[in-house]
Design a protein around this motif. Structure first.
Motif, short mmCIF file in Angstrom:
data_model
loop_
_atom_site.label_atom_id
_atom_site.label_comp_id
_atom_site.label_asym_id
_atom_site.label_seq_id
_atom_site.Cartn_x
_atom_site.Cartn_y
_atom_site.Cartn_z
N LYS A 58 0.83 -1.21 0.00
CA LYS A 58 0.00 0.00 0.00
C LYS A 58 0.86 1.25 0.00
N ARG A 59 1.97 1.24 0.75
CA ARG A 59 2.85 2.41 0.76
C ARG A 59 3.44 2.66 -0.61
N GLY A 60 3.79 1.60 -1.31
CA GLY A 60 4.30 1.76 -2.66
C GLY A 60 3.27 2.41 -3.57
N LEU A 61 2.01 2.02 -3.41
CA LEU A 61 0.94 2.63 -4.20
C LEU A 61 0.79 4.10 -3.83
N TYR A 62 0.84 4.40 -2.54
CA TYR A 62 0.70 5.79 -2.08
C TYR A 62 1.79 6.66 -2.70
N ASN A 63 3.03 6.17 -2.68
CA ASN A 63 4.13 6.94 -3.26
C ASN A 63 4.01 7.06 -4.77
N ALA A 64 3.48 6.01 -5.41
CA ALA A 64 3.31 6.04 -6.86
C ALA A 64 2.30 7.10 -7.27
N VAL A 65 1.35 7.40 -6.39
CA VAL A 65 0.39 8.47 -6.68
C VAL A 65 1.13 9.80 -6.82
N ALA A 66 2.14 10.02 -6.00
CA ALA A 66 2.93 11.25 -6.11
C ALA A 66 3.62 11.32 -7.46
N ASP A 67 4.18 10.21 -7.92
CA ASP A 67 4.82 10.17 -9.24
C ASP A 67 3.80 10.44 -10.35
N TYR A 68 2.61 9.88 -10.17
CA TYR A 68 1.55 10.10 -11.14
C TYR A 68 1.18 11.58 -11.21
N LEU A 69 1.09 12.24 -10.04
CA LEU A 69 0.76 13.65 -10.02
C LEU A 69 1.82 14.49 -10.72
N ILE A 70 3.08 14.13 -10.51
CA ILE A 70 4.16 14.84 -11.20
C ILE A 70 3.97 14.76 -12.72
N CYS A 71 3.65 13.56 -13.20
CA CYS A 71 3.43 13.36 -14.63
C CYS A 71 2.27 14.22 -15.14
#
Length: 230
Positions: A58-71
């Motif tokens: 779940k933490r990996g998913l949470y952090n991936a959301v930040a990467d998605y927002l950057i994109c």
């Protein structure tokens, strides 16, 4: 680090992208601890094991959301930022220096772009996630700051420094830069208050045009302090 989603694929129907969109909405509303992996999978309409498969946990998913927002942010205003940084590079390599008039024009365009983005309904979901990270920063905030916020603030700070005729790294320029950016962000974060105060039922094309006009006024207020004659 989880690989960010490409803006071109972030809205397709793959399980990974479904999970990112579901996580962005749910984490923004309820925070990391307020959302179970089961609920994330149900919202995304994917198998529960997909979270571990694509993000590790779940933490990996949470952090991936930040990467998605950057994109997504780079897709929306990245081109403007690229032009600004390119102009800086040109000036620093011996090209035509950026004078106050050009700095004001560039800042105004950046401000208008940001205000247009904040008026978009898509940004409402983004902001909830980002505001939570502002209140209680995690690794996700570090990703957003270094991946997008810091480069943008550096660019704006140099332009503000030109207008203030001051070192872009000095305290006053940094504070004026934050004041300018904060004055723009309020049109997204304070949406409910703005609708009530302006007596608007929604933010449509006419309202967006009115909001965009504020950018030039905010930039026009930035000027050096002159010593009064004695």
């Amino acid at each position: 680090m989880t690989k960010p989603s490409s803006p071109d694929t972030a809205h397709n129907d793959g399980p990974r992208e479904k999970l990112l969109l579901a996580a962005l909405e749910l984490f923004g509303q309820y925070g990391f601890d307020g959302v179970s992996t089961r609920r994330l999978a149900e919202q995304a309409d994917v198998n529960l094991q997909a979270i571990n498969y694509y993000f590790g946990n779940k933490r990996g998913l949470y952090n991936a959301v930040a990467d998605y927002l950057i994109c997504r942010l780079q897709a929306r205003i990245g081109e403007r930022r690229k032009l600004v940084l390119g102009r800086f590079a040109e000036a620093q390599s011996g090209g035509q220096p950026i004078d106050a008039d050009e700095a004001r024009a560039i800042l105004t365009v950046l401000g208008e772009t940001m205000l247009t983005l904040f008026a978009d309904d898509e940004s409402a979901v983004w902001v909830r996630y980002m505001v939570r990270e502002q209140a209680e920063p995690t690794e996700a905030y570090d990703r957003m700051y270094t991946g997008f916020m810091q480069p943008m603030l550096v660019a704006v700070r140099h332009l503000v420094g030109i207008l203030l005729e001051s070192d872009p790294n000095c305290e006053r320029v940094r504070l004026r830069t934050l004041s300018l950016v904060g004055s723009l962000i309020v049109y997204r974060v304070g949406r409910a208050t703005i609708l009530r105060e302006m007596e608007w039922s929604a933010v449509g094309p006419a309202e967006v045009a009115a909001i965009r006009g504020i950018a030039a006024e905010l930039v026009a207020s930035i000027h050096p302090i002159r010593e009064s004659a004695t």
